[in-house]
Design a protein around this motif. Structure first.
Motif, PDB file in Angstrom:
ATOM      1  N   THR A   1      55.990  53.346  67.394  1.00  0.00           N
ATOM      2  CA  THR A   1      56.112  54.148  66.797  1.00  0.00           C
ATOM      3  C   THR A   1      56.899  54.057  65.458  1.00  0.00           C
ATOM      4  O   THR A   1      57.915  54.009  64.887  1.00  0.00           O
ATOM      5  CB  THR A   1      56.681  55.181  67.985  1.00  0.00           C
ATOM      6  N   GLN A   2      56.384  54.959  64.295  1.00  0.00           N
ATOM      7  CA  GLN A   2      56.742  55.612  63.844  1.00  0.00           C
ATOM      8  C   GLN A   2      57.837  56.225  63.144  1.00  0.00           C
ATOM      9  O   GLN A   2      57.966  57.150  63.436  1.00  0.00           O
ATOM     10  CB  GLN A   2      55.337  56.049  62.701  1.00  0.00           C
ATOM     11  N   VAL A   3      58.118  55.422  62.391  1.00  0.00           N
ATOM     12  CA  VAL A   3      60.026  56.060  62.189  1.00  0.00           C
ATOM     13  C   VAL A   3      59.564  55.567  60.526  1.00  0.00           C
ATOM     14  O   VAL A   3      59.192  54.949  59.449  1.00  0.00           O
ATOM     15  CB  VAL A   3      61.267  55.674  62.195  1.00  0.00           C
TER      16      VAL A   3
ATOM     17  N   THR B   1      62.207  52.248  57.138  1.00  0.00           N
ATOM     18  CA  THR B   1      61.199  52.963  57.590  1.00  0.00           C
ATOM     19  C   THR B   1      59.645  52.415  58.041  1.00  0.00           C
ATOM     20  O   THR B   1      60.031  50.647  56.856  1.00  0.00           O
ATOM     21  CB  THR B   1      60.294  54.017  56.262  1.00  0.00           C
ATOM     22  N   ALA B   2      58.947  51.992  59.240  1.00  0.00           N
ATOM     23  CA  ALA B   2      58.782  51.064  59.742  1.00  0.00           C
ATOM     24  C   ALA B   2      57.739  51.535  61.095  1.00  0.00           C
ATOM     25  O   ALA B   2      58.780  53.028  61.384  1.00  0.00           O
ATOM     26  CB  ALA B   2      59.729  49.873  60.363  1.00  0.00           C
ATOM     27  N   VAL B   3      56.861  51.322  61.293  1.00  0.00           N
ATOM     28  CA  VAL B   3      56.740  51.163  62.913  1.00  0.00           C
ATOM     29  C   VAL B   3      57.767  50.234  63.828  1.00  0.00           C
ATOM     30  O   VAL B   3      57.524  48.974  62.968  1.00  0.00           O
ATOM     31  CB  VAL B   3      54.692  50.934  63.522  1.00  0.00           C
ATOM     32  N   TYR B   4      58.049  50.944  64.987  1.00  0.00           N
ATOM     33  CA  TYR B   4      59.221  50.153  65.764  1.00  0.00           C
ATOM     34  C   TYR B   4      58.538  50.043  66.632  1.00  0.00           C
ATOM     35  O   TYR B   4      57.362  50.639  67.213  1.00  0.00           O
ATOM     36  CB  TYR B   4      60.041  51.074  66.237  1.00  0.00           C
ATOM     37  N   TYR B   5      58.230  48.302  66.928  1.00  0.00           N
ATOM     38  CA  TYR B   5      57.751  47.716  68.723  1.00  0.00           C
ATOM     39  C   TYR B   5      58.895  47.591  69.928  1.00  0.00           C
ATOM     40  O   TYR B   5      59.524  46.759  69.127  1.00  0.00           O
ATOM     41  CB  TYR B   5      56.618  46.839  68.499  1.00  0.00           C
ATOM     42  N   CYS B   6      58.422  47.798  70.993  1.00  0.00           N
ATOM     43  CA  CYS B   6      58.985  47.193  71.733  1.00  0.00           C
ATOM     44  C   CYS B   6      58.240  45.916  72.311  1.00  0.00           C
ATOM     45  O   CYS B   6      57.421  45.794  72.013  1.00  0.00           O
ATOM     46  CB  CYS B   6      59.290  48.547  72.620  1.00  0.00           C
TER      47      CYS B   6
ATOM     48  N   GLN C   1      57.780  46.673  61.850  1.00  0.00           N
ATOM     49  CA  GLN C   1      56.968  46.399  60.334  1.00  0.00           C
ATOM     50  C   GLN C   1      57.058  47.343  59.154  1.00  0.00           C
ATOM     51  O   GLN C   1      56.178  48.622  59.871  1.00  0.00           O
ATOM     52  CB  GLN C   1      55.997  45.861  60.940  1.00  0.00           C
ATOM     53  N   ALA C   2      57.494  47.083  58.169  1.00  0.00           N
ATOM     54  CA  ALA C   2      57.488  47.974  57.196  1.00  0.00           C
ATOM     55  C   ALA C   2      56.212  47.726  56.247  1.00  0.00           C
ATOM     56  O   ALA C   2      55.437  46.988  56.470  1.00  0.00           O
ATOM     57  CB  ALA C   2      58.877  47.914  55.780  1.00  0.00           C
ATOM     58  N   PRO C   3      55.572  49.227  55.680  1.00  0.00           N
ATOM     59  CA  PRO C   3      54.313  48.316  54.453  1.00  0.00           C
ATOM     60  C   PRO C   3      54.418  47.221  54.213  1.00  0.00           C
ATOM     61  O   PRO C   3      55.491  47.362  53.105  1.00  0.00           O
ATOM     62  CB  PRO C   3      54.589  49.806  54.214  1.00  0.00           C
ATOM     63  N   GLY C   4      53.700  46.692  54.319  1.00  0.00           N
ATOM     64  CA  GLY C   4      53.763  45.321  53.528  1.00  0.00           C
ATOM     65  C   GLY C   4      54.645  44.484  53.725  1.00  0.00           C
ATOM     66  O   GLY C   4      54.632  42.937  52.782  1.00  0.00           O
ATOM     67  N   ASN C   5      55.155  44.521  54.866  1.00  0.00           N
ATOM     68  CA  ASN C   5      56.377  43.623  55.270  1.00  0.00           C
ATOM     69  C   ASN C   5      55.761  42.637  56.344  1.00  0.00           C
ATOM     70  O   ASN C   5      54.873  43.621  57.270  1.00  0.00           O
ATOM     71  CB  ASN C   5      57.532  44.048  55.580  1.00  0.00           C
TER      72      ASN C   5
ATOM     73  N   GLN D   1      49.966  42.673  84.131  1.00  0.00           N
ATOM     74  CA  GLN D   1      50.275  42.683  82.831  1.00  0.00           C
ATOM     75  C   GLN D   1      50.951  43.750  82.813  1.00  0.00           C
ATOM     76  O   GLN D   1      51.190  44.674  83.295  1.00  0.00           O
ATOM     77  CB  GLN D   1      48.319  43.182  82.856  1.00  0.00           C
ATOM     78  N   VAL D   2      52.248  43.782  82.152  1.00  0.00           N
ATOM     79  CA  VAL D   2      53.336  45.342  81.998  1.00  0.00           C
ATOM     80  C   VAL D   2      52.512  45.956  80.609  1.00  0.00           C
ATOM     81  O   VAL D   2      52.465  45.112  79.354  1.00  0.00           O
ATOM     82  CB  VAL D   2      54.120  44.155  81.120  1.00  0.00           C
ATOM     83  N   GLN D   3      52.271  47.146  80.298  1.00  0.00           N
ATOM     84  CA  GLN D   3      52.085  47.996  79.487  1.00  0.00           C
ATOM     85  C   GLN D   3      53.787  48.155  78.695  1.00  0.00           C
ATOM     86  O   GLN D   3      54.124  49.113  80.106  1.00  0.00           O
ATOM     87  CB  GLN D   3      51.808  48.534  80.389  1.00  0.00           C
ATOM     88  N   LEU D   4      54.151  48.926  77.654  1.00  0.00           N
ATOM     89  CA  LEU D   4      55.110  48.514  76.857  1.00  0.00           C
ATOM     90  C   LEU D   4      54.765  50.902  76.372  1.00  0.00           C
ATOM     91  O   LEU D   4      53.536  50.139  75.439  1.00  0.00           O
ATOM     92  CB  LEU D   4      55.505  48.028  76.414  1.00  0.00           C
ATOM     93  N   VAL D   5      54.951  51.160  76.765  1.00  0.00           N
ATOM     94  CA  VAL D   5      54.981  52.739  76.038  1.00  0.00           C
ATOM     95  C   VAL D   5      56.325  53.026  74.623  1.00  0.00           C
ATOM     96  O   VAL D   5      57.225  53.893  75.269  1.00  0.00           O
ATOM     97  CB  VAL D   5      54.323  53.647  76.635  1.00  0.00           C
ATOM     98  N   GLU D   6      56.252  52.791  73.431  1.00  0.00           N
ATOM     99  CA  GLU D   6      57.285  53.610  72.607  1.00  0.00           C
ATOM    100  C   GLU D   6      57.160  55.323  72.406  1.00  0.00           C
ATOM    101  O   GLU D   6      55.626  55.650  72.595  1.00  0.00           O
ATOM    102  CB  GLU D   6      57.430  52.622  71.663  1.00  0.00           C
ATOM    103  N   SER D   7      58.150  55.519  71.788  1.00  0.00           N
ATOM    104  CA  SER D   7      58.934  56.686  72.061  1.00  0.00           C
ATOM    105  C   SER D   7      59.652  57.207  71.239  1.00  0.00           C
ATOM    106  O   SER D   7      60.306  57.041  71.126  1.00  0.00           O
ATOM    107  CB  SER D   7      57.840  57.939  72.627  1.00  0.00           C
ATOM    108  N   GLY D   8      59.551  57.948  70.561  1.00  0.00           N
ATOM    109  CA  GLY D   8      60.333  58.722  70.197  1.00  0.00           C
ATOM    110  C   GLY D   8      60.730  58.280  68.018  1.00  0.00           C
ATOM    111  O   GLY D   8      62.198  58.915  67.776  1.00  0.00           O
ATOM    112  N   GLY D   9      59.582  57.890  67.550  1.00  0.00           N
ATOM    113  CA  GLY D   9      59.741  57.783  66.577  1.00  0.00           C
ATOM    114  C   GLY D   9      59.240  59.087  65.763  1.00  0.00           C
ATOM    115  O   GLY D   9      58.965  60.139  66.295  1.00  0.00           O
ATOM    116  N   GLY D  10      59.837  59.629  63.998  1.00  0.00           N
ATOM    117  CA  GLY D  10      59.656  60.525  63.489  1.00  0.00           C
ATOM    118  C   GLY D  10      59.958  60.693  62.555  1.00  0.00           C
ATOM    119  O   GLY D  10      59.848  59.747  61.564  1.00  0.00           O
ATOM    120  N   LEU D  11      60.283  61.343  61.063  1.00  0.00           N
ATOM    121  CA  LEU D  11      60.451  61.661  60.056  1.00  0.00           C
ATOM    122  C   LEU D  11      61.638  62.360  60.134  1.00  0.00           C
ATOM    123  O   LEU D  11      62.074  63.679  60.649  1.00  0.00           O
ATOM    124  CB  LEU D  11      59.256  62.815  59.399  1.00  0.00           C
TER     125      LEU D  11
END
Length: 122
Positions: free
Chosen positions: A116-118, A89-94, A37-41, A1-11
Protein backbone atom coordinates in the motif's frame (compact mmCIF):
# COMPACT_ATOMS: atom_id res chain seq x y z
CA UNK A 1 -1.46 -20.46 0.96
CA UNK A 2 -2.02 -17.33 3.04
CA UNK A 3 -3.07 -14.16 1.27
CA UNK A 4 -2.23 -10.80 2.78
CA UNK A 5 -4.04 -7.60 1.81
CA UNK A 6 -2.80 -4.22 2.96
CA UNK A 7 -4.89 -1.08 3.21
CA UNK A 8 -4.80 2.34 4.78
CA UNK A 9 -2.17 4.04 2.69
CA UNK A 10 -2.63 7.43 1.12
CA UNK A 11 -1.39 10.97 0.78
CA UNK A 12 -0.76 12.80 4.03
CA UNK A 13 1.01 15.95 5.10
CA UNK A 14 4.20 15.81 7.09
CA UNK A 15 3.45 15.56 10.78
CA UNK A 16 0.26 13.62 10.20
CA UNK A 17 -0.64 10.05 11.04
CA UNK A 18 -1.83 6.92 9.30
CA UNK A 19 -2.84 3.43 10.33
CA UNK A 20 -2.05 0.66 7.92
CA UNK A 21 -3.87 -2.65 8.11
CA UNK A 22 -2.97 -6.08 6.82
CA UNK A 23 -5.73 -8.65 6.66
CA UNK A 24 -4.79 -12.30 6.31
CA UNK A 25 -6.97 -14.88 4.60
CA UNK A 26 -6.36 -17.36 7.38
CA UNK A 27 -4.65 -17.64 10.67
CA UNK A 28 -1.15 -16.56 9.98
CA UNK A 29 2.11 -17.64 11.36
CA UNK A 30 3.69 -16.55 14.55
CA UNK A 31 5.64 -13.67 13.09
CA UNK A 32 4.11 -10.81 11.11
CA UNK A 33 6.05 -7.85 9.84
CA UNK A 34 5.99 -4.65 7.86
CA UNK A 35 8.59 -3.69 5.28
CA UNK A 36 8.76 -0.64 3.04
CA UNK A 37 10.34 0.27 -0.25
CA UNK A 38 11.00 3.85 -1.24
CA UNK A 39 11.57 4.81 -4.88
CA UNK A 40 15.04 3.78 -5.99
CA UNK A 41 15.73 1.93 -2.74
CA UNK A 42 15.71 -1.68 -1.66
CA UNK A 43 12.92 -2.97 0.47
CA UNK A 44 13.72 -2.51 4.14
CA UNK A 45 12.48 -3.94 7.39
CA UNK A 46 10.22 -1.70 9.48
CA UNK A 47 8.71 -3.71 12.33
CA UNK A 48 7.69 -7.20 13.37
CA UNK A 49 5.46 -8.76 15.98
CA UNK A 50 4.98 -12.23 17.37
CA UNK A 51 1.67 -14.03 17.88
CA UNK A 52 1.56 -13.04 21.53
CA UNK A 53 2.38 -9.44 20.58
CA UNK A 54 5.03 -9.50 23.27
CA UNK A 55 8.14 -7.43 22.60
CA UNK A 56 7.54 -6.03 19.10
CA UNK A 57 10.71 -5.21 17.22
CA UNK A 58 11.42 -2.05 15.23
CA UNK A 59 14.01 -0.72 12.86
CA UNK A 60 16.01 2.05 14.51
CA UNK A 61 14.79 4.55 11.92
CA UNK A 62 11.15 4.24 13.03
CA UNK A 63 11.39 3.71 16.77
CA UNK A 64 9.19 6.08 18.68
CA UNK A 65 6.96 6.93 15.71
CA UNK A 66 5.74 3.54 14.46
CA UNK A 67 3.70 1.06 16.45
CA UNK A 68 2.94 -2.45 15.27
CA UNK A 69 0.06 -4.38 16.74
CA UNK A 70 -2.17 -7.31 15.86
CA UNK A 71 -5.67 -8.60 16.45
CA UNK A 72 -5.53 -12.36 16.20
CA UNK A 73 -9.32 -12.64 16.31
CA UNK A 74 -9.41 -10.74 13.02
CA UNK A 75 -6.20 -12.17 11.53
CA UNK A 76 -5.06 -8.59 11.11
CA UNK A 77 -1.86 -6.73 11.85
CA UNK A 78 -1.62 -2.96 12.05
CA UNK A 79 1.05 -0.32 11.69
CA UNK A 80 0.30 3.00 13.33
CA UNK A 81 2.54 5.72 11.94
CA UNK A 82 2.74 9.10 13.62
CA UNK A 83 4.68 12.29 12.95
CA UNK A 84 5.08 11.29 9.33
CA UNK A 85 8.07 12.59 7.43
CA UNK A 86 8.61 12.93 3.67
CA UNK A 87 11.26 10.21 3.93
CA UNK A 88 8.56 7.80 5.07
CA UNK A 89 7.18 7.90 1.53
CA UNK A 90 7.24 4.32 0.29
CA UNK A 91 5.19 1.30 -0.58
CA UNK A 92 4.52 -0.55 2.66
CA UNK A 93 4.33 -4.33 2.55
CA UNK A 94 2.96 -6.82 5.03
CA UNK A 95 4.76 -10.14 5.43
CA UNK A 96 4.21 -13.36 7.33
CA UNK A 97 6.68 -15.95 8.48
CA UNK A 98 5.52 -19.54 8.68
CA UNK A 99 7.89 -20.54 11.46
CA UNK A 100 10.70 -19.25 13.53
CA UNK A 101 11.30 -16.13 15.56
CA UNK A 102 11.52 -12.43 14.83
CA UNK A 103 13.31 -11.79 11.54
CA UNK A 104 14.40 -8.71 9.63
CA UNK A 105 15.40 -10.13 6.25
CA UNK A 106 13.05 -10.42 3.31
CA UNK A 107 13.99 -13.98 2.51
CA UNK A 108 12.95 -15.10 5.97
CA UNK A 109 9.31 -14.38 5.21
CA UNK A 110 7.05 -16.74 3.32
CA UNK A 111 4.03 -14.65 2.39
CA UNK A 112 3.73 -11.10 1.12
CA UNK A 113 0.99 -8.64 0.37
CA UNK A 114 0.84 -6.42 -2.70
CA UNK A 115 1.69 -3.29 -0.76
CA UNK A 116 0.00 0.00 0.00
CA UNK A 117 1.41 3.37 -1.03
CA UNK A 118 2.15 5.99 1.59
CA UNK A 119 3.06 9.43 0.31
CA UNK A 120 4.05 12.21 2.68
CA UNK A 121 4.05 15.76 1.40
CA UNK A 122 6.24 18.42 2.94
Amino acid sequence: QVQLVESGGGLVQAGGSLRLSCAASARTSNIMAWFRQAPGNEREFVASISWSAYNPYYADSVKGRFTISRDNTKNTVYLQISRLKPEDTAVYYCAARAAGSVAVKEDQYDYWGQGTQVTVSS
